[in-house]
Design a protein around this motif. Structure first.
Motif, mmCIF file in Angstrom:
data_model
loop_
_atom_site.group_PDB
_atom_site.id
_atom_site.type_symbol
_atom_site.label_atom_id
_atom_site.label_comp_id
_atom_site.label_asym_id
_atom_site.label_seq_id
_atom_site.Cartn_x
_atom_site.Cartn_y
_atom_site.Cartn_z
ATOM 1 N N VAL A 77 0.818 -1.204 0.000
ATOM 2 C CA VAL A 77 0.000 0.000 0.000
ATOM 3 C C VAL A 77 0.862 1.270 0.000
ATOM 4 C CG1 VAL A 77 -0.218 0.047 2.524
ATOM 5 C CG2 VAL A 77 -1.938 1.182 1.101
ATOM 6 N N ASN A 78 2.018 1.235 0.650
ATOM 7 C CA ASN A 78 2.863 2.424 0.705
ATOM 8 C C ASN A 78 3.637 2.662 -0.584
ATOM 9 O OD1 ASN A 78 2.182 3.152 3.348
ATOM 10 N ND2 ASN A 78 3.642 1.690 4.207
ATOM 11 N N GLU A 79 3.595 1.715 -1.500
ATOM 12 C CA GLU A 79 4.271 1.880 -2.788
ATOM 13 C C GLU A 79 3.297 2.165 -3.922
ATOM 14 O OE1 GLU A 79 5.424 -0.793 -0.602
ATOM 15 O OE2 GLU A 79 6.752 0.874 -0.057
ATOM 16 N N LYS A 80 2.012 2.205 -3.618
ATOM 17 C CA LYS A 80 1.023 2.488 -4.651
ATOM 18 C C LYS A 80 0.081 3.575 -4.171
ATOM 19 C CE LYS A 80 -2.524 -0.855 -3.287
ATOM 20 N NZ LYS A 80 -3.330 -2.014 -3.685
ATOM 21 N N SER A 81 -0.637 4.159 -5.095
ATOM 22 C CA SER A 81 -1.553 5.244 -4.713
ATOM 23 C C SER A 81 -2.812 5.229 -5.565
ATOM 24 C CB SER A 81 -0.860 6.600 -4.840
ATOM 25 O OG SER A 81 -0.374 6.790 -6.156
ATOM 26 N N ALA A 82 -3.273 4.034 -5.925
ATOM 27 C CA ALA A 82 -4.464 3.910 -6.762
ATOM 28 C C ALA A 82 -5.665 3.571 -5.882
ATOM 29 C CB ALA A 82 -4.263 2.840 -7.826
ATOM 30 N N PHE A 83 -6.753 4.324 -6.073
ATOM 31 C CA PHE A 83 -7.968 4.083 -5.298
ATOM 32 C C PHE A 83 -9.145 3.989 -6.252
ATOM 33 C CE2 PHE A 83 -5.092 6.359 -2.507
ATOM 34 C CZ PHE A 83 -5.143 5.600 -1.352
ATOM 35 N N ASN A 84 -9.959 2.948 -6.068
ATOM 36 C CA ASN A 84 -11.191 2.791 -6.824
ATOM 37 C C ASN A 84 -12.312 3.436 -6.016
ATOM 38 O OD1 ASN A 84 -13.718 1.717 -7.767
ATOM 39 N ND2 ASN A 84 -12.576 0.128 -8.851
ATOM 40 N N LYS A 85 -12.899 4.521 -6.536
ATOM 41 C CA LYS A 85 -13.878 5.276 -5.751
ATOM 42 C C LYS A 85 -15.143 4.484 -5.465
ATOM 43 C CE LYS A 85 -12.326 9.878 -7.197
ATOM 44 N NZ LYS A 85 -11.243 9.449 -8.094
ATOM 45 N N GLN A 86 -15.465 3.477 -6.297
ATOM 46 C CA GLN A 86 -16.659 2.680 -6.047
ATOM 47 C C GLN A 86 -16.391 1.553 -5.060
ATOM 48 O OE1 GLN A 86 -19.935 3.333 -7.422
ATOM 49 N NE2 GLN A 86 -20.342 1.970 -5.687
ATOM 50 N N VAL A 87 -15.119 1.240 -4.825
ATOM 51 C CA VAL A 87 -14.758 0.133 -3.939
ATOM 52 C C VAL A 87 -14.080 0.633 -2.663
ATOM 53 C CG1 VAL A 87 -13.379 -1.980 -3.722
ATOM 54 C CG2 VAL A 87 -14.526 -1.446 -5.892
ATOM 55 N N ASP A 88 -13.017 1.420 -2.826
ATOM 56 C CA ASP A 88 -12.182 1.794 -1.690
ATOM 57 C C ASP A 88 -12.712 2.971 -0.888
ATOM 58 O OD1 ASP A 88 -10.053 -0.097 -2.325
ATOM 59 O OD2 ASP A 88 -9.616 1.215 -4.024
ATOM 60 N N MET A 89 -13.532 3.814 -1.494
ATOM 61 C CA MET A 89 -13.837 5.106 -0.887
ATOM 62 C C MET A 89 -15.270 5.240 -0.367
ATOM 63 S SD MET A 89 -10.871 6.300 -1.136
ATOM 64 C CE MET A 89 -11.261 7.832 -0.296
ATOM 65 N N LEU A 90 -15.979 4.128 -0.219
ATOM 66 C CA LEU A 90 -17.336 4.206 0.315
ATOM 67 C C LEU A 90 -17.297 4.228 1.840
ATOM 68 C CD1 LEU A 90 -19.358 1.799 -2.002
ATOM 69 C CD2 LEU A 90 -18.815 4.221 -2.300
ATOM 70 N N PRO A 91 -17.954 5.196 2.469
ATOM 71 C CA PRO A 91 -17.881 5.317 3.930
ATOM 72 C C PRO A 91 -18.773 4.323 4.654
ATOM 73 C CG PRO A 91 -19.264 7.045 3.025
ATOM 74 C CD PRO A 91 -18.703 6.309 1.847
ATOM 75 N N LEU A 92 -18.274 3.815 5.781
ATOM 76 C CA LEU A 92 -19.042 2.948 6.656
ATOM 77 C C LEU A 92 -20.017 3.805 7.462
ATOM 78 C CD1 LEU A 92 -19.478 0.106 7.864
ATOM 79 C CD2 LEU A 92 -17.670 0.665 9.518
ATOM 80 N N PHE A 93 -21.273 3.401 7.453
ATOM 81 C CA PHE A 93 -22.353 4.218 8.019
ATOM 82 C C PHE A 93 -23.003 3.557 9.229
ATOM 83 C CE2 PHE A 93 -27.082 5.115 7.434
ATOM 84 C CZ PHE A 93 -27.070 6.296 8.150
ATOM 85 N N ALA A 94 -23.180 2.223 9.194
ATOM 86 C CA ALA A 94 -23.881 1.543 10.283
ATOM 87 C C ALA A 94 -23.360 0.124 10.438
ATOM 88 C CB ALA A 94 -25.390 1.528 10.025
ATOM 89 N N GLY A 95 -23.554 -0.430 11.636
ATOM 90 C CA GLY A 95 -23.053 -1.765 11.919
ATOM 91 C C GLY A 95 -24.051 -2.861 11.687
ATOM 92 N N SER A 96 -25.254 -2.506 11.250
ATOM 93 C CA SER A 96 -26.270 -3.510 10.981
ATOM 94 C C SER A 96 -27.105 -3.061 9.798
ATOM 95 C CB SER A 96 -27.171 -3.728 12.196
ATOM 96 O OG SER A 96 -28.258 -4.552 11.854
ATOM 97 N N ALA A 97 -27.515 -4.007 8.966
ATOM 98 C CA ALA A 97 -28.333 -3.674 7.797
ATOM 99 C C ALA A 97 -29.823 -3.770 8.093
ATOM 100 C CB ALA A 97 -27.979 -4.604 6.643
ATOM 101 N N ASP A 98 -30.204 -4.124 9.311
ATOM 102 C CA ASP A 98 -31.611 -4.367 9.620
ATOM 103 C C ASP A 98 -32.490 -3.154 9.345
ATOM 104 O OD1 ASP A 98 -30.890 -6.870 10.388
ATOM 105 O OD2 ASP A 98 -30.877 -6.434 12.546
ATOM 106 N N HIS A 99 -31.973 -1.959 9.629
ATOM 107 C CA HIS A 99 -32.772 -0.750 9.474
ATOM 108 C C HIS A 99 -32.171 0.178 8.422
ATOM 109 C CE1 HIS A 99 -29.533 0.219 12.234
ATOM 110 N NE2 HIS A 99 -29.684 1.488 11.906
ATOM 111 N N ALA A 100 -31.434 -0.393 7.474
ATOM 112 C CA ALA A 100 -30.614 0.436 6.589
ATOM 113 C C ALA A 100 -31.423 1.285 5.619
ATOM 114 C CB ALA A 100 -29.653 -0.450 5.797
#
Length: 439
Positions: free
Chosen positions: A163-186
């Motif tokens: 990771v320290n030798e590369k700098s490529a990020f896929n915005k649809q995969v790597d950059m999605l923020p974590l919002f909740a710990g359960s999908a029950d009420h998502a």
């Protein structure tokens, strides 16, 4: 306490209050009202009088304010232009994505050229504009979730050894923020939080322009407190300082104009961007409101001047080789004048001379920036705006590090330099900005 310390505190408050372009423009509008400016709606007829102070807003994210001089027989416009937007992540309409029934992420897309790594592993939240339907009509509400709501986690180094030798990020995969710990009420849960924040029913929300914002507060730091770091310094630092200079300047023989456009980071090709008719529409309506002819408008524009105010790249302490050898700039070194052979910047010999004269009058140092000839640089809104309404123009800004990071760095002393230079610009007699004929 003098203007200098108060202006630094004012910028810090403005940055903390402006997580999106909508909030920045709302802040400007409230400040204008406090200073006696009258709001004008584009859909209504305007009544313009000499000595009047006015502003108008388009899309809630772009604003133009103007002071009308009292002696306008042979008048001109003096304009500063900046932008209200910054690179970030926009939340998509259907926002929630589940992961194996255990996590909920927000589905986002990149807005502008983002330095992705700087958005990871730090507290983020959501802010923007919401359209609420009530009593048969629509109203616009600003929302800012004022708590740590989401985070974009990095992959552990044990699972990504290079990771320290590369700098490529896929915005649809790597950059999605974590919002909740359960999908029950998502499903619909983000809209529910927004509705609760606004005190409305979720069913009353008919549209949302929501963006991630960095929750880190602005910081003054360094051996002598000489640096400021904050989200969105590009371009809110130049926007705020040019706005402050606009409020303090006055010229009875001109129309002073402050413009702040949205969508510069994505090309300005919107109804509220610098490439739109917004500035031209306002200048034409001012001219018409003063009872002047189209010929008088053309004469006014020919003797007018615009300063495009957008931050510039400072020499990086670890990578000075990234900048031109002697057309390079430093934080706290004064106003940056930018030029480019391919006209990415609008400065030319005449406009540079004018701005140097203004800075000399204000007692403000100047610096000169050009890209390395073997590297592609950025662009800004100066020439874009001039494609709609032409006048002499210069590209200026303030030196900063980490442009397009979620947390950028600039010089504290430059805040005062820009305010003083812009105030001197708005105070100066307009005729000194007119290039004499060669006869």
């Amino acid at each position: 306490m003098g203007f200098y310390e108060e202006d630094v505190k004012g910028l810090v408050r403005f940055l903390a209050d402006s997580p999106t372009a909508f909030h920045a423009v709302d802040h400007f509008a409230r400040m204008l009202e406090e200073h006696g400016y009258h709001g004008l709606a584009e859909r209504e007829r305007w009544q313009i009088r000499p000595g009047g102070k006015y502003y108008t807003v388009r899309n809630g994210s772009s604003i133009i304010a103007f002071q009308v001089g009292e002696t306008l027989e042979d008048y001109s416009f003096k304009v500063t232009a900046s932008h209200s937007d910054a690179p970030t992540f926009r939340v998509k309409e259907r926002a929630e994505l589940t992961v194996k029934g255990q996590y909920t992420r927000l589905n986002t897309e990149g807005y502008g050229s983002i330095l992705c790594s700087t958005w990871m592993d730090r507290p983020l939240s959501v802010a923007g504009r919401v359209i609420v339907r009530k009593d048969g009509g629509y109203r616009e509400e600003l929302v800012k979730i004022g708590r740590d709501l989401v985070l974009i986690p990095s992959v552990a180094i044990h699972m990504d050894r290079d990771v320290n030798e590369k700098s490529a990020f896929n915005k649809q995969v790597d950059m999605l923020p974590l919002f909740a710990g359960s999908a029950d009420h998502a499903q619909g849960s983000l809209a529910g939080i927004v509705a609760e924040e606004l005190g409305v029913d979720e069913a009353e929300i008919f549209g949302m322009d929501l963006y991630l914002y960095n929750r880190m507060q602005p910081s003054i730091w360094g051996k002598e407190g000489e640096f400021i770091s904050a989200p969105r310094l590009d371009d809110l630092q130049s926007a705020y300082t040019s706005f402050t200079g606009f409020l303090r300047g006055a010229d009875a023989g001109a129309v002073n104009v402050f413009a702040c456009f949205d969508n510069e980071e994505v090309g300005s090709n919107t109804k509220q961007g610098a490439r739109s008719t917004f500035l031209r529409d306002v200048l034409e309506r001012i001219n018409e409101g003063l009872g002047k002819t189209q010929e008088e408008l053309r004469c006014a524009l020919a003797s007018s001047f615009m300063a495009s105010c957008d931050n510039a790249h400072a020499v990086h302490p670890n990578h000075p080789e990234k900048t031109d050898e002697n057309n390079c700039v430093y934080m706290n070194g004064g106003i940056v004048i930018k030029s480019h052979a391919g006209q990415q910047y609008t400065s030319d010999a005449f406009s540079i001379a004018v701005w140097k004269g203004i800075c000399r009058k204000a007692g403000v140092p100047v610096q000169f920036f050009a890209n390395r000839s073997d590297m592609r640089g950025g662009s800004t809104l100066g020439n874009i705006a001039m494609s709609q309404v032409s006048m002499n123009a210069v590209d200026i800004g303030l030196a900063q590090l980490a442009m397009h990071s979620s947390y950028e760095t600039a010089g504290v002393r430059d805040i005062d330099y820009m305010i003083r230079a812009v105030e001197a610009f708005y105070d100066s007699g307009i005729r000194e900005y007119t290039l004499g004929s060669r006869e």
